[in-house]
Design a protein around this motif. Structure first.
Motif, PDB file in Angstrom:
ATOM      1  N   ILE A  70       7.471  -2.094   6.470  1.00 27.09           N
ATOM      2  CA  ILE A  70       7.484  -0.799   5.788  1.00 27.09           C
ATOM      3  C   ILE A  70       8.839  -0.656   5.103  1.00 27.09           C
ATOM      4  CG2 ILE A  70       7.499   1.703   6.100  1.00 27.09           C
ATOM      5  CD1 ILE A  70       5.508   1.327   8.393  1.00 27.09           C
ATOM      6  N   THR A  71       8.825  -0.458   3.796  1.00 26.62           N
ATOM      7  CA  THR A  71      10.073  -0.383   3.034  1.00 26.62           C
ATOM      8  C   THR A  71      10.511   1.051   2.743  1.00 26.62           C
ATOM      9  OG1 THR A  71       8.796  -0.640   0.984  1.00 26.62           O
ATOM     10  CG2 THR A  71       9.736  -2.634   1.964  1.00 26.62           C
ATOM     11  N   ILE A  72       9.559   1.978   2.691  1.00 27.35           N
ATOM     12  CA  ILE A  72       9.869   3.393   2.439  1.00 27.35           C
ATOM     13  C   ILE A  72       9.090   4.238   3.437  1.00 27.35           C
ATOM     14  CG2 ILE A  72       9.691   5.305   0.791  1.00 27.35           C
ATOM     15  CD1 ILE A  72       9.788   3.148  -1.437  1.00 27.35           C
ATOM     16  N   VAL A 122       4.903   6.714   2.473  1.00 31.29           N
ATOM     17  CA  VAL A 122       5.115   5.444   3.158  1.00 31.29           C
ATOM     18  C   VAL A 122       4.651   4.321   2.241  1.00 31.29           C
ATOM     19  CG1 VAL A 122       2.900   5.656   4.384  1.00 31.29           C
ATOM     20  CG2 VAL A 122       4.655   4.095   5.245  1.00 31.29           C
ATOM     21  N   LEU A 123       5.491   3.325   2.064  1.00 30.46           N
ATOM     22  CA  LEU A 123       5.188   2.172   1.218  1.00 30.46           C
ATOM     23  C   LEU A 123       5.512   0.912   1.995  1.00 30.46           C
ATOM     24  CD1 LEU A 123       4.454   1.017  -1.659  1.00 30.46           C
ATOM     25  CD2 LEU A 123       6.917   1.069  -2.134  1.00 30.46           C
ATOM     26  N   GLY A 124       4.562  -0.031   2.036  1.00 31.01           N
ATOM     27  CA  GLY A 124       4.832  -1.273   2.745  1.00 31.01           C
ATOM     28  C   GLY A 124       3.617  -2.174   2.825  1.00 31.01           C
ATOM     29  N   THR A 125       3.806  -3.283   3.501  1.00 25.37           N
ATOM     30  CA  THR A 125       2.735  -4.244   3.749  1.00 25.37           C
ATOM     31  C   THR A 125       2.354  -4.182   5.220  1.00 25.37           C
ATOM     32  OG1 THR A 125       4.221  -6.054   4.353  1.00 25.37           O
ATOM     33  CG2 THR A 125       3.788  -5.740   1.999  1.00 25.37           C
ATOM     34  N   ASP A 126       1.462  -5.076   5.626  1.00 25.10           N
ATOM     35  CA  ASP A 126       1.091  -5.107   7.040  1.00 25.10           C
ATOM     36  C   ASP A 126       2.238  -5.600   7.915  1.00 25.10           C
ATOM     37  OD1 ASP A 126       1.002  -7.688   6.041  1.00 25.10           O
ATOM     38  OD2 ASP A 126      -0.715  -8.288   7.265  1.00 25.10           O
ATOM     39  N   LYS A 127       3.239  -6.221   7.304  1.00 24.76           N
ATOM     40  CA  LYS A 127       4.354  -6.788   8.070  1.00 24.76           C
ATOM     41  C   LYS A 127       5.632  -5.949   7.998  1.00 24.76           C
ATOM     42  CE  LYS A 127       2.770 -11.571   7.468  1.00 24.76           C
ATOM     43  NZ  LYS A 127       1.542 -11.210   6.720  1.00 24.76           N
ATOM     44  N   SER A 163       0.854  -1.179   0.000  1.00 27.19           N
ATOM     45  CA  SER A 163       0.000   0.000   0.000  1.00 27.19           C
ATOM     46  C   SER A 163       0.894   1.234   0.000  1.00 27.19           C
ATOM     47  CB  SER A 163      -0.915   0.007   1.223  1.00 27.19           C
ATOM     48  OG  SER A 163      -1.783   1.115   1.194  1.00 27.19           O
ATOM     49  N   LEU A 164       0.558   2.205  -0.836  1.00 33.33           N
ATOM     50  CA  LEU A 164       1.333   3.441  -0.933  1.00 33.33           C
ATOM     51  C   LEU A 164       0.569   4.573  -0.261  1.00 33.33           C
ATOM     52  CD1 LEU A 164       3.661   5.209  -2.097  1.00 33.33           C
ATOM     53  CD2 LEU A 164       2.261   5.451  -4.177  1.00 33.33           C
ATOM     54  N   GLY A 165       1.176   5.170   0.740  1.00 33.10           N
ATOM     55  CA  GLY A 165       0.572   6.320   1.400  1.00 33.10           C
ATOM     56  C   GLY A 165       1.269   7.602   0.995  1.00 33.10           C
ATOM     57  N   LEU A 166       0.534   8.513   0.375  1.00 37.78           N
ATOM     58  CA  LEU A 166       1.000   9.884   0.148  1.00 37.78           C
ATOM     59  C   LEU A 166       0.207  10.735   1.129  1.00 37.78           C
ATOM     60  CD1 LEU A 166       1.128   9.941  -3.771  1.00 37.78           C
ATOM     61  CD2 LEU A 166       2.934   9.307  -2.149  1.00 37.78           C
ATOM     62  N   VAL A 183       6.870   6.500  -8.278  1.00 38.79           N
ATOM     63  CA  VAL A 183       7.815   5.785  -9.138  1.00 38.79           C
ATOM     64  C   VAL A 183       8.354   4.536  -8.443  1.00 38.79           C
ATOM     65  CG1 VAL A 183      10.088   5.925 -10.228  1.00 38.79           C
ATOM     66  CG2 VAL A 183       8.462   7.810 -10.492  1.00 38.79           C
ATOM     67  N   LEU A 184       8.673   4.648  -7.153  1.00 36.65           N
ATOM     68  CA  LEU A 184       9.171   3.487  -6.415  1.00 36.65           C
ATOM     69  C   LEU A 184       8.108   2.399  -6.302  1.00 36.65           C
ATOM     70  CD1 LEU A 184      11.166   5.361  -3.636  1.00 36.65           C
ATOM     71  CD2 LEU A 184      12.137   3.926  -5.444  1.00 36.65           C
ATOM     72  N   ALA A 185       6.854   2.809  -6.145  1.00 43.57           N
ATOM     73  CA  ALA A 185       5.766   1.819  -6.122  1.00 43.57           C
ATOM     74  C   ALA A 185       5.642   1.141  -7.485  1.00 43.57           C
ATOM     75  CB  ALA A 185       4.452   2.493  -5.731  1.00 43.57           C
ATOM     76  N   TRP A 186       5.767   1.906  -8.560  1.00 45.28           N
ATOM     77  CA  TRP A 186       5.725   1.355  -9.916  1.00 45.28           C
ATOM     78  C   TRP A 186       6.856   0.342 -10.114  1.00 45.28           C
ATOM     79  CZ3 TRP A 186       9.397   2.271 -13.916  1.00 45.28           C
ATOM     80  CH2 TRP A 186       9.020   1.789 -15.175  1.00 45.28           C
ATOM     81  N   GLU A 187       8.028   0.670  -9.615  1.00 44.96           N
ATOM     82  CA  GLU A 187       9.160  -0.268  -9.725  1.00 44.96           C
ATOM     83  C   GLU A 187       8.881  -1.540  -8.928  1.00 44.96           C
ATOM     84  OE1 GLU A 187      12.412   2.074  -8.359  1.00 44.96           O
ATOM     85  OE2 GLU A 187      12.753   3.059 -10.297  1.00 44.96           O
ATOM     86  N   ALA A 188       8.249  -1.389  -7.764  1.00 45.20           N
ATOM     87  CA  ALA A 188       7.955  -2.558  -6.926  1.00 45.20           C
ATOM     88  C   ALA A 188       6.937  -3.484  -7.587  1.00 45.20           C
ATOM     89  CB  ALA A 188       7.433  -2.097  -5.564  1.00 45.20           C
TER      90      ALA A 188
END
Length: 518
Positions: free
Chosen positions: A482-484, A475-480, A153-156, A235-240
């Motif tokens: 956070i990568t960004i 913020v980018l990450g899963t429930d387990k 999930s991507l949070g802006l 862009v980072l989400a697109w790469e992921a």
């Protein structure tokens, strides 16, 4: 003048306790208006204004500070967005404090979004009485029960704050210079706009200070990379997503007035990744052409969508029929990375924000030390749920409505109630469960200052104003995991002090930038 200064002016006759310009009693602490001095002496002479204004307007238009006409919409025509001629004073200590807190806000909202039990407990009453929130909740439970196709999930995110002078003993920060502190107005998790307009406002004000031959003041305007920071998140989400031929989808309104802010996001994405394509569709168009493959890839007119960026979908007016709701459900069912995902959208509701302000709740999501730092941002937030606690809040609000703001579960501005409106609304629904669709918040009384309001087709005005600062985060990450998690810039909206709501697109507020002082 190289820095701004701050003072308080007492609004009452208090000759028995002070001289009218400073706080010398507990009584005065409650009735003073804080005044910020401008970065340059005002008023400016007519000669200076006549020279500066045409150039500032041209600078704004030629650098993308434009909006489409609302009164006579024309896709081929832009007008200058309203802006303030000078940057507005803001204490450096408080600016730096909220910038450092933004990564904690990002984590908090991400964790809340991925805590089903907490979301359910917060919203179980609201979804029964607020149809819009109920429809969002139905989408959330549907995709959750089916199994989320996309874990990321991507949070802006944008955390909006205002300066205020607290009541005596409320906030230790107010006991030391500059005698004000930031309190949070709200957290936006969907369509957090002005990533372009924030930085361009600073550029306009930098240009004006240069024309005033005050380059010595430029270091007081902090760097603002909101546009590049937010677009880097997409862009980072697109790469992921790991599909080089996929696109980013902007979900837009049927008619977009704030076009420059959106388009400059597209231009910045193209600058960062020339091979990456952005498409724009409203929910109606998505309902007509969007489809899911068997493996839940989202296809729009033949393009596979990697990232969905919502600039619409946050208010009932964006959903004209069941077709638009089905389009939203199709998006949420897909493998595309959403900004925000449906659970992140729900995490940004007013009811959730009221609940996390309860004592001890923050510690469920953040370490104790971090929870304490974030809690210092909160002002008073009160439930209106049926029961003794809600009844007490209603009595408090109806007895002194000027102290509060009444907020429904809506985004986008222009939905809140103030003053006598609060008493009228609460009297009508005090015995109904309808009240559970609202929250009550202490009204923040920000410092006032003076600035020149520049609007298209109007004479420039020197007006008394107040400001609201928005801090962006990604913020980018899963429930387990956070990568960004980053702070990603800021924006400042300023409005005449006599106006309750301050939306720039609505024509009440105007673009502004921060002038830091010590």
């Amino acid at each position: 003048m190289s820095t701004a200064t701050i003072m308080s002016v007492c609004n009452n006759d208090c000759s028995d306790c002070c001289d009218g310009t400073s706080d010398k009693s507990e009584n005065c602490r409650k009735i003073t208006t804080t005044v910020l001095e401008p970065c340059v002496p005002l008023p400016l002479s007519d000669e200076v204004l006549d020279d500066i204004l045409p150039k500032a307007k041209d600078y704004a238009l030629l650098h993308g500070a434009g909006m489409r006409y609302k009164a006579s919409y024309d896709q081929d025509t832009l007008q200058m967005a309203p802006f303030f001629l000078l940057p507005s004073a803001f204490p450096r200590r408080e600016f730096e404090r909220v910038v450092k807190l933004q990564p904690l806000i990002n984590v908090l909202m991400h964790k809340i979004a991925h805590n089903h039990e907490f979301l359910e407990n917060c919203l179980k009453k609201t979804v029964k009485v607020d149809d819009f929130t109920g429809r969002l909740w139905k989408i959330y439970t549907t995709v959750r029960e089916e199994g989320m196709a996309q874990e990321l999930s991507l949070g802006l995110v944008r955390s909006d704050v205002m300066l205020t002078k607290c009541h005596a003993g409320c906030c230790k920060l107010c006991e030391t210079p500059p005698y004000v502190s930031c309190h949070q107005v709200e957290v936006n998790t969907i369509a957090s706009g002005f990533g372009h307009m924030g930085p361009i406002s600073g550029s306009i004000n930098r240009y004006v200070l240069g024309e005033l031959r005050r380059p010595d003041l430029l270091p007081h305007l902090p760097e603002n990379n909101a546009l590049s920071g937010l677009c880097s998140g997409m862009v980072l989400a697109w790469e992921a997503y790991k599909c080089p031929k996929s696109v980013i989808l902007f979900v837009i309104e049927d008619v977009t007035y704030n076009i420059c802010d959106q388009r400059f996001h597209e231009f910045e994405i193209r600058r960062q990744r020339p091979e990456l394509h952005v498409i724009r569709r409203n929910l109606t168009q998505i309902s007509q052409t969007g489809q899911l493959t068997d493996d839940k890839r989202l296809i729009i007119d033949g393009d596979e969508v990697a990232v969905v960026y919502f600039r619409a979908g946050y208010e009932p007016g964006h959903y004209h029929s069941e077709a638009e709701w089905e389009a939203r459900l199709t998006i949420e069912r897909s493998r595309a990375i959403k900004s925000p995902s449906i659970q992140c959208h729900l995490a940004g509701t007013k009811k959730v924000q009221q609940e996390i302000a309860r004592p001890g709740i923050l510690k469920k999501f953040l370490p104790d030390s971090e929870a304490e730092l974030v809690s210092n941002l909160f002002t008073g937030l009160y439930t209106l749920d049926l029961g003794a606690e809600g009844d007490a809040a209603i009595r408090m609000a109806t007895e002194d409505p000027e102290r509060f703001v009444l907020k429904p579960q809506r985004e986008g501005g222009g939905n809140n109630f103030y003053g006598d409106e609060i008493r009228t609304v609460l009297e009508k629904m005090k015995d109904s469960s309808e009240r559970e669709a609202y929250i009550l918040m202490d009204r923040i009384r920000p410092p006032v200052q003076h600035n020149y309001l520049v609007r298209p087709h109007e004479s420039v005005k020197l007006v008394e104003v107040v400001s609201e600062l928005g801090i962006f985060g990604v913020v980018l990450g899963t429930d387990k995991e956070i990568t960004i998690n980053t702070y990603s810039g800021h924006m400042l909206r300023t409005k005449p002090s006599s106006v309750n709501e301050g939306g720039v697109a609505a024509g009440l507020g105007a673009l502004d930038s921060v002038f830091l002082f010590d």
